[in-house]
Write an enzyme that holds these catalytic residues in place. Sequence first.
Site, PDB file in Angstrom:
ATOM      1  N   GLU A 133      60.580 123.454 107.181  1.00 41.38           N
ATOM      2  CA  GLU A 133      60.745 122.087 107.707  1.00 41.38           C
ATOM      3  C   GLU A 133      62.019 121.976 108.540  1.00 41.38           C
ATOM      4  O   GLU A 133      62.044 121.304 109.576  1.00 41.38           O
ATOM      5  CB  GLU A 133      60.743 121.088 106.546  1.00 41.38           C
ATOM      6  CG  GLU A 133      59.398 121.065 105.830  1.00 41.38           C
ATOM      7  CD  GLU A 133      59.375 120.090 104.680  1.00 41.38           C
ATOM      8  OE1 GLU A 133      58.918 118.954 104.893  1.00 41.38           O
ATOM      9  OE2 GLU A 133      59.826 120.438 103.564  1.00 41.38           O
ATOM     10  N   GLU A 136      54.650 124.322  98.876  1.00 42.74           N
ATOM     11  CA  GLU A 136      54.895 123.224  97.928  1.00 42.74           C
ATOM     12  C   GLU A 136      53.727 122.933  97.007  1.00 42.74           C
ATOM     13  O   GLU A 136      53.918 122.599  95.837  1.00 42.74           O
ATOM     14  CB  GLU A 136      55.283 121.939  98.685  1.00 42.74           C
ATOM     15  CG  GLU A 136      56.705 121.935  99.228  1.00 42.74           C
ATOM     16  CD  GLU A 136      56.823 122.479 100.644  1.00 42.74           C
ATOM     17  OE1 GLU A 136      55.893 123.198 101.088  1.00 42.74           O
ATOM     18  OE2 GLU A 136      57.826 122.203 101.304  1.00 42.74           O
ATOM     19  N   GLY A 191      61.160 123.628 102.496  1.00 44.37           N
ATOM     20  CA  GLY A 191      62.180 122.892 103.246  1.00 44.37           C
ATOM     21  C   GLY A 191      62.816 123.733 104.344  1.00 44.37           C
ATOM     22  O   GLY A 191      63.325 123.190 105.326  1.00 44.37           O
ATOM     23  N   ALA A 215      63.799 123.898  99.568  1.00 44.46           N
ATOM     24  CA  ALA A 215      64.662 123.015  98.792  1.00 44.46           C
ATOM     25  C   ALA A 215      64.989 123.738  97.485  1.00 44.46           C
ATOM     26  O   ALA A 215      64.232 124.615  97.045  1.00 44.46           O
ATOM     27  CB  ALA A 215      63.938 121.708  98.511  1.00 44.46           C
TER      28      ALA A 215
HETATM   29  N1  CO8 Z   1      65.338 127.158  95.129  1.00 42.04           N
HETATM   30  C1  CO8 Z   1      66.252 127.614  94.269  1.00 42.04           C
HETATM   31  N2  CO8 Z   1      66.579 128.923  94.137  1.00 42.04           N
HETATM   32  C2  CO8 Z   1      65.954 129.790  94.950  1.00 42.04           C
HETATM   33  C3  CO8 Z   1      64.977 129.388  95.888  1.00 42.04           C
HETATM   34  C4  CO8 Z   1      64.683 127.990  95.974  1.00 42.04           C
HETATM   35  N3  CO8 Z   1      63.813 127.490  96.847  1.00 42.04           N
HETATM   36  N4  CO8 Z   1      64.521 130.475  96.527  1.00 42.04           N
HETATM   37  C5  CO8 Z   1      65.180 131.528  96.019  1.00 42.04           C
HETATM   38  N5  CO8 Z   1      66.041 131.124  95.071  1.00 42.04           N
HETATM   39  C6  CO8 Z   1      66.956 131.943  94.269  1.00 42.04           C
HETATM   40  C7  CO8 Z   1      66.228 132.684  93.171  1.00 42.04           C
HETATM   41  O1  CO8 Z   1      66.036 131.854  92.033  1.00 42.04           O
HETATM   42  C8  CO8 Z   1      67.192 133.812  92.904  1.00 42.04           C
HETATM   43  O2  CO8 Z   1      68.263 133.322  92.142  1.00 42.04           O
HETATM   44  P1  CO8 Z   1      68.833 134.206  90.892  1.00 42.04           P
HETATM   45  O3  CO8 Z   1      69.308 135.495  91.526  1.00 42.04           O
HETATM   46  O4  CO8 Z   1      69.945 133.368  90.327  1.00 42.04           O
HETATM   47  O5  CO8 Z   1      67.680 134.423  89.993  1.00 42.04           O
HETATM   48  C9  CO8 Z   1      67.738 134.143  94.280  1.00 42.04           C
HETATM   49  O6  CO8 Z   1      67.516 132.969  95.069  1.00 42.04           O
HETATM   50  C10 CO8 Z   1      67.051 135.300  94.954  1.00 42.04           C
HETATM   51  O7  CO8 Z   1      65.667 135.039  94.955  1.00 42.04           O
HETATM   52  P2  CO8 Z   1      64.553 136.059  94.389  1.00 42.04           P
HETATM   53  O8  CO8 Z   1      65.137 136.924  93.332  1.00 42.04           O
HETATM   54  O9  CO8 Z   1      63.346 135.251  94.030  1.00 42.04           O
HETATM   55  O10 CO8 Z   1      64.278 136.953  95.694  1.00 42.04           O
HETATM   56  P3  CO8 Z   1      62.939 137.749  96.028  1.00 42.04           P
HETATM   57  O11 CO8 Z   1      63.272 138.616  97.187  1.00 42.04           O
HETATM   58  O12 CO8 Z   1      62.376 138.383  94.811  1.00 42.04           O
HETATM   59  O13 CO8 Z   1      61.892 136.623  96.490  1.00 42.04           O
HETATM   60  C11 CO8 Z   1      61.188 134.652  97.685  1.00 42.04           C
HETATM   61  C12 CO8 Z   1      62.109 135.897  97.662  1.00 42.04           C
HETATM   62  C13 CO8 Z   1      59.723 135.100  97.831  1.00 42.04           C
HETATM   63  C14 CO8 Z   1      61.590 133.826  98.913  1.00 42.04           C
HETATM   64  C15 CO8 Z   1      61.365 133.852  96.373  1.00 42.04           C
HETATM   65  O14 CO8 Z   1      62.750 133.633  96.165  1.00 42.04           O
HETATM   66  C16 CO8 Z   1      60.682 132.509  96.387  1.00 42.04           C
HETATM   67  O15 CO8 Z   1      59.474 132.441  96.261  1.00 42.04           O
HETATM   68  N6  CO8 Z   1      61.480 131.436  96.513  1.00 42.04           N
HETATM   69  C17 CO8 Z   1      60.961 130.077  96.447  1.00 42.04           C
HETATM   70  C18 CO8 Z   1      60.239 129.711  97.717  1.00 42.04           C
HETATM   71  C19 CO8 Z   1      59.657 128.314  97.612  1.00 42.04           C
HETATM   72  O16 CO8 Z   1      58.779 128.028  96.836  1.00 42.04           O
HETATM   73  N7  CO8 Z   1      60.170 127.412  98.469  1.00 42.04           N
HETATM   74  C20 CO8 Z   1      59.725 126.042  98.520  1.00 42.04           C
HETATM   75  C21 CO8 Z   1      60.507 125.187  97.608  1.00 42.04           C
HETATM   76  S1  CO8 Z   1      59.857 123.525  97.512  1.00 42.04           S
HETATM   77  C22 CO8 Z   1      60.470 122.775  98.903  1.00 42.04           C
HETATM   78  O17 CO8 Z   1      61.090 123.399  99.730  1.00 42.04           O
HETATM   79  C23 CO8 Z   1      60.194 121.320  99.037  1.00 42.04           C
HETATM   80  C24 CO8 Z   1      60.835 120.694 100.275  1.00 42.04           C
HETATM   81  C25 CO8 Z   1      60.667 119.197 100.316  1.00 42.04           C
HETATM   82  C26 CO8 Z   1      61.513 118.489  99.289  1.00 42.04           C
HETATM   83  C27 CO8 Z   1      61.517 116.996  99.517  1.00 42.04           C
HETATM   84  C28 CO8 Z   1      62.168 116.129  98.458  1.00 42.04           C
HETATM   85  C29 CO8 Z   1      63.410 116.620  97.792  1.00 42.04           C
END
Ligand code: CO8
Length: 259
Positions: free
Chosen positions: A117, A137, A114, A69
Amino acid sequence: MSQSYDTVLFETDDKGIATVTVNRPKKLNALNDKVLNELADVFKAIQVDEDIEAVIITGGGDKAFVAGADIKELRELDNRSGRMASQKGQQIFQLIEDTRRPVIGAINGFALGGGAELAMACHLRIASENAAFGLPEVGLGLIPGYGGTQRLSRLLGRARALEMILTGKQVSADEAQKLGLVNSVTDGDPEEAARELLGKILSNGPVAVRSAIKAIYHSDHQNGYQVEADLFGELCETEDFIEGTSAFLEKRKPEFKGK
Ligand code: CO8
């Protein structure tokens, strides 16, 4: 045929296979409200389109299926809006699971939070070798909210689901296959592998394929045996049943009409 949305690509080929691509590659296809709304629109259209035989869901770009998400949007939630956002996502993912045509997730990179999921809401999952799965999460002070606590427990069993969700650890495609989280891992393009698998599935009786999906998902419910028997009875009066059994007895290939 292709239809354009801002964050989701939706194309259907001449075999009736629809491909739904979550397409925000610069944000690793993170699910913001717009993506969720567009996914809902696409799957509502799929439910009523009798020409669609199967669906593949994948992620745009070469790095991620869906990295979760959108954390920027999550940050704004409070108790009420958080519960509503969770319920909204649950309903959309349920709509995907309720598609009575095979839905295959072609997992081409990160499937986190997500994104994992969404993958679990698909009926089958094929991963590329570089795919990684995780439900991180708890590391954000949250829990999965799009049905992940329920679907992961059903797919892996409670002990393994607890381990993945409580640690938030990532698992590789090979580990995911060993856990039963994905059906197979390909060293090629998972979308191509999904098409290959669909070639086998769609050569079978279409009404039977749809009924099998429905019956199998009723194994979660108390009336699963009843649903199986009812569907079995209905299938006995289909043209596909006459054709499938006649073809066997006449030693030829069946030509199903999906009736
Ligand atoms: N949300 C928003 N932006 C994201 C997300 C995300 N989940 N994942 C990546 N991005 C963005 C980064 O912020 C970045 O943006 P910018 O270039 O503007 O800074 C761009 O995508 C590229 O990402 P990275 O530079 O971080 O890329 P890396 O190769 O260094 O890292 C990763 C890749 C490891 C996947 C890293 O991006 C990461 O850890 N992302 C987050 C993963 C995460 O924690 N996901 C779970 C989110 S919580 C969730 O999903 C809850 C679901 C249920 C919700 C229910 C109610 C609403």
